[in-house]
Design an enzyme around this catalytic site. Structure first.
Site, PDB file in Angstrom:
ATOM      1  CG  ASP A 196      -1.979   0.995   1.245  1.00 11.90           C
ATOM      2  OD1 ASP A 196      -2.827   0.922   0.341  1.00 11.90           O
ATOM      3  OD2 ASP A 196      -2.002   1.873   2.133  1.00 11.90           O
ATOM      4  CD  GLU A 238      -2.103   2.247  -3.668  1.00  9.02           C
ATOM      5  OE1 GLU A 238      -3.194   2.719  -4.017  1.00  9.02           O
ATOM      6  OE2 GLU A 238      -1.680   2.328  -2.506  1.00  9.02           O
TER       7      GLU A 238
HETATM    8  O1  TEU Z   1      -4.747   3.975  -1.632  1.00  7.26           O
HETATM    9  C1  TEU Z   1      -3.925   5.081  -1.824  1.00  7.26           C
HETATM   10  C2  TEU Z   1      -4.562   6.243  -2.373  1.00  7.26           C
HETATM   11  O2  TEU Z   1      -3.843   7.175  -2.674  1.00  7.26           O
HETATM   12  C3  TEU Z   1      -6.051   6.280  -2.508  1.00  7.26           C
HETATM   13  O3  TEU Z   1      -6.603   6.536  -1.273  1.00  7.26           O
HETATM   14  C4  TEU Z   1      -6.459   7.295  -3.480  1.00  7.26           C
HETATM   15  O4  TEU Z   1      -6.110   8.538  -3.025  1.00  7.26           O
HETATM   16  C5  TEU Z   1      -7.946   7.292  -3.743  1.00  7.26           C
HETATM   17  O5  TEU Z   1      -8.605   6.312  -3.068  1.00  7.26           O
HETATM   18  C6  TEU Z   1      -8.233   7.014  -5.193  1.00  7.26           C
HETATM   19  O6  TEU Z   1      -8.210   8.187  -5.885  1.00  7.26           O
HETATM   20  C7  TEU Z   1      -4.404   3.023  -0.706  1.00  7.26           C
HETATM   21  C8  TEU Z   1      -5.526   2.011  -0.566  1.00  7.26           C
HETATM   22  O7  TEU Z   1      -5.672   1.318  -1.757  1.00  7.26           O
HETATM   23  C9  TEU Z   1      -6.764   2.724  -0.125  1.00  7.26           C
HETATM   24  O8  TEU Z   1      -7.878   1.879  -0.087  1.00  7.26           O
HETATM   25  C10 TEU Z   1      -6.488   3.314   1.241  1.00  7.26           C
HETATM   26  O9  TEU Z   1      -7.575   4.097   1.636  1.00  7.26           O
HETATM   27  C11 TEU Z   1      -5.231   4.180   1.245  1.00  7.26           C
HETATM   28  O10 TEU Z   1      -4.142   3.570   0.561  1.00  7.26           O
HETATM   29  C12 TEU Z   1      -4.775   4.413   2.646  1.00  7.26           C
HETATM   30  O11 TEU Z   1      -4.255   3.235   3.188  1.00  7.26           O
END
Ligand code: TEU
Ligand code: CA
Length: 536
Positions: A196, A238
C-alpha cells in the site's frame, strides 16, 4: 537459464474481503466465505489472490488502518481461518498475496497509543511529529495532513485519515519491526505482498516531499534483503507516482527491490487537469491509446508493469470507459481483451469478470467511505450543491465499486443471509455469477479464455508490442515472438468505426463478435474486439 518467476505468466484476482462472501449472516464478508468460493476461483483459472487487509483494525478505512499486524480482525475470522485459506488455496494452485499497509498504522495500534502518551518512549519516534505545524500539506482524505494532538501538545502527520498516523521510516528500529511482521506472514506461506502506497515511505514531510522521497529505494533494498529476497515471491508496489522513468528503479530484478508496480496514469484521463479526481471529463480515446501504448515501451527485461482497469479505490471499468447499459456485455469484453492482450501481469477486481457495474447512490447516507464523506462535507461547506457532489461520487466514489459480490439472484445476491453492510447493486438479479456460468456468451467466459491464453502462449508474456496507426477511436496492436504473431483490434467506442485488415488471419483466438465478416469489410461494430493469430 534462470527460472522465470511465477508471476510473469500469472493472472491475479483481487478480493475485497468485506464485500466478497459472508458466511455467518452478519452482513460482512469473511475468510470462511472466501474459502467457500475457492472452487469458483479455481474454475476461472487465476494464479493468485490479492487479499485486501484482513488484519485487526478499527475499520475507519476498511482495514487500511491496522491496529495489530499479527492478528486477524474478528469480523473476518481467526488466524486458523487464515491458515486454512492459505492451505486450501494452495491445494488449488492459488497463492495468497497479502496487503501490506506500512506507510501508516491505525491510531489504535499499541505503538501509537504509547507514542502519543510518552515523548520519551521508543514508540514516539515511530511516528512523525512536529512542534509547530510545518506546512499546508493536505491529507488525501481532505483537510490538513497535520493533526494537533492535545495530549502531547504536538502535531503528527497523517497523509490519509487522522486515524491513520504515518510511520517514521527514518527510524531503523521501526523498519526492523516492519520486517519482523513481514517475516511473520512469509513464514505462514503466503505468496506475496501488495504494498500500500509504498512510494510514500521515503517522505520528508517538513519539506513537503511525500512520494518518491530520497531514501525510498534504500528502504526497499533493505526490506528485500531482510524479508522476501530469497523467495519466489510477488511484490507489487502501489505507486501513484510511478513513471516510465522510475518504474525500473522499483522493478529491475538486478536492483533487488520489488517485482512490479501499479501505475495509475490512465486514471488521469477522465480528470480535469489540475483538479481533483472528483472533477471529471469525458476520456479522449487518442489519449487512452497513447497511455496504454506508452507503458508497453518499458524495458521488460529490466522492469515489470501490472495491467489493471479497476480496484477497490477506482470506478468499475465498464461504467467508466465502457457502457454499463445496453452495451454492457460487448464493451466489458472489449475492455478485457484490450488490456489482457498487453504485456505485464493482469489483475482482475472481484466482479469485473461478470461485468459488475458502479452502484449509484442518491444520498450521502448511503455512502460509508471516509474519502467520499470527507470530500462531501468539505465541498458542501464551500457552497457546492449536494446534487453536484453526489454526481461526482457516483462517477468516482470508492463505495460505488465496493458493493457486495453478486453470486446469484437470491436474497442480497447470495452474498449474505443477513443484511449486507453496503447496499447490493439492485441489478444483481440479472448480473450475477450463476447467470454468467450458465451463459456461454458471458463476460465470465471471455475472462476465463484470456487467462488460459496467457498460460498457454508465451507471446503474451514475452512478445514485442507494436501499435498500428489507426484513427483514435480504434486501438490495434501486434504482439510477436519467435513462434507467433498476434493482432488485437478494438473499437473503443459505442459507434461503428473503420479498420483496414492487412494481415492473413490464421486463427480467431477470441472475439466479442460472431464472425470476421464485418472486419473483412473494413467495419468495426460498436465495441468490437478481435484477438487474432495472423501469418508472420
Ligand atoms: O490507496 C492510496 C490512495 O492514494 C487512494 O486513497 C487514493 O487517493 C484514492 O482512493 C483514489 O483516488 C491506498 C488504498 O488502496 C486505499 O484503499 C487506502 O484508503 C489508502 O491507501 C490508505 O491506506
Ligand atoms: Ca461475516
Amino acid at each position: 537459464a534462470k527460472k522465470e518467476p511465477w508471476w510473469k505468466k500469472a493472472v491475479i484476482y483481487q478480493i475485497y474481503p468485506k464485500s466478497f462472501q459472508d458466511s455467518n449472516g452478519d452482513g460482512i464478508g469473511d475468510l470462511p466465505g472466501i474459502i467457500s468460493r475457492l472452487d469458483y476461483l479455481e474454475g476461472l483459472g487465476i494464479d493468485a489472490i490479492w487479499l485486501c487487509p484482513v488484519y485487526k483494525s478499527p475499520g475507519v478505512d476498511n482495514g487500511y488502518d491496522i491496529s495489530d499486524y499479527e492478528a486477524i480482525d474478528p469480523n473476518y475470522g481467526t488466524m486458523a481461518d487464515m491458515e486454512k485459506l492459505i492451505a486450501e488455496a494452495g491445494k488449488r494452485g492459488i497463492r495468497i498475496v497479502m496487503d501490506l499497509v506500512v506507510n501508516h498504522t491505525s491510531d489504535q495500534h499499541p505503538w501509537f497509543v504509547e507514542a502519543r502518551k510518552n515523548v520519551d518512549s521508543p514508540e514516539h519516534d515511530y511516528y512523525v511529529w512536529a512542534k509547530e505545524k510545518p506546512n499546508d500539506l493536505r491529507s488525501s482524505f481532505s483537510g490538513s495532513a497535520w493533526e494537533f494532538d492535545q495530549e502531547i501538545g504536538q502535531y503528527y502527520l497523517h497523509i490519509f485519515a487522522k486515524q491513520q498516523p504515518d510511520l517514521n521510516w527514518t527510524n531503523p528500529k521501526l523498519r526492523q519491526k516492519v520486517y519482523d511482521l513481514m517475516n511473520f506472514w512469509i513464514d505462514k506461506g503466503i505468496g506475496g505482498f501488495r504494498m500500500d502506497v509504498i512510494d510514500l515511505i521515503g517522505k520528508e514531510p517538513e519539506k513537503g516531499i511525500t512520494g518518491n522521497g530520497p531514501k525510498l529505494h534504500d528502504y526497499l533494498k533493505e526490506m528485500h534483503e531482510k524479508t522476501f529476497g530469497d523467495r519466489d515471491f510477488l511484490t507489487v508496489g502501489e505507486t501513484w507516482g510511478a513513471t516510465l522513468d522510475n518504474a525500473p528503479l522499483y522493478s529491475d530484478p538486478d536492483r533487488k527491490e520489488l517485482s512490479m508496480v501499479f501505475q495509475f496514469e490512465f486514471t488521469e484521463l477522465d480528470k480535469q487537469q489540475g483538479k481533483e479526481k472528483w472533477d471529471t471529463k469525458p476520456v479522449d480515446c487518442g489519449e487512452l491509446k497513447s497511455v496504454l501504448a506508452k507503458w508497453q515501451k518499458l524495458d521488460f527485461n529490466h522492469s515489470w508493469n501490472s495491467l489493471f482497469w479497476n480496484n477497490h479505490d477506482l470506478p468499475r471499468i465498464v461504467s467508466r470507459f465502457g457502457n454499463d447499459q445496453d452495451k454492457r456485455v460487448v464493451s466489458a469484453k472489449m475492455l478485457a481483451i484490450l488490456l489482457h492482450g498487453l504485456r505485464g501481469t493482469p489483475y482482475i477486481y472481484q466482479g469485473e469478470e461478470i461485468g459488475m457495474t458502479n452502484c449509484p447512490v442518491s444520498k450521502i447516507d448511503e455512502v460509508e467511505d471516509i474519502e467520499a464523506r470527507r470530500m462531501y462535507d468539505e465541498r458542501l461547506a464551500k457552497g457546492e450543491k449536494a446534487e453536484d457532489i453526489l454526481k461526482s461520487i457516483n462517477a468516482q466514489g470508492r463505495d460505488n465499486a465496493r458493493t457486495p459480490m453478486q453470486w446469484n439472484a437470491s436474497h442480497d445476491a447470495g452474498f449474505t443471509s443477513g443484511q449486507a453492510w453496503l447496499r447490493v447493486n439492485p441489478n444483481f438479479s440479472k448480473i450475477n455469477v450463476q447467470a454468467a456460468l450458465n451463459d456461454p456468451g458471458s463476460i465470465y467466459y471471455c475472462y476465463k479464455a484470456l487467462i488460459k491464453l496467457r498460460h498457454q502462449h508465451s507471446v503474451l508474456t514475452d512478445g514485442s508490442f507494436t501499435l498500428l496507426d489507426t484513427q483514435d477511436q480504434v486501438m490495434a496492436y501486434y504482439r510477436e515472438n519467435a513462434e507467433e504473431k498476434w493482432l488485437i483490434v478494438c473499437n473503443l467506442t459505442g459507434a461503428e468505426q473503420r479498420f483496414t485488415l492487412k494481415d492473413q488471419v490464421a486463427k480467431v483466438l477470441l472475439s466479442n463478435q460472431d464472425s470476421l465478416d464485418e472486419l473483412k469489410e473494413g467495419k468495426l461494430a460498436p465495441y468490437a474486439a478481435y484477438l487474432l493469430q495472423v501469418e508472420k
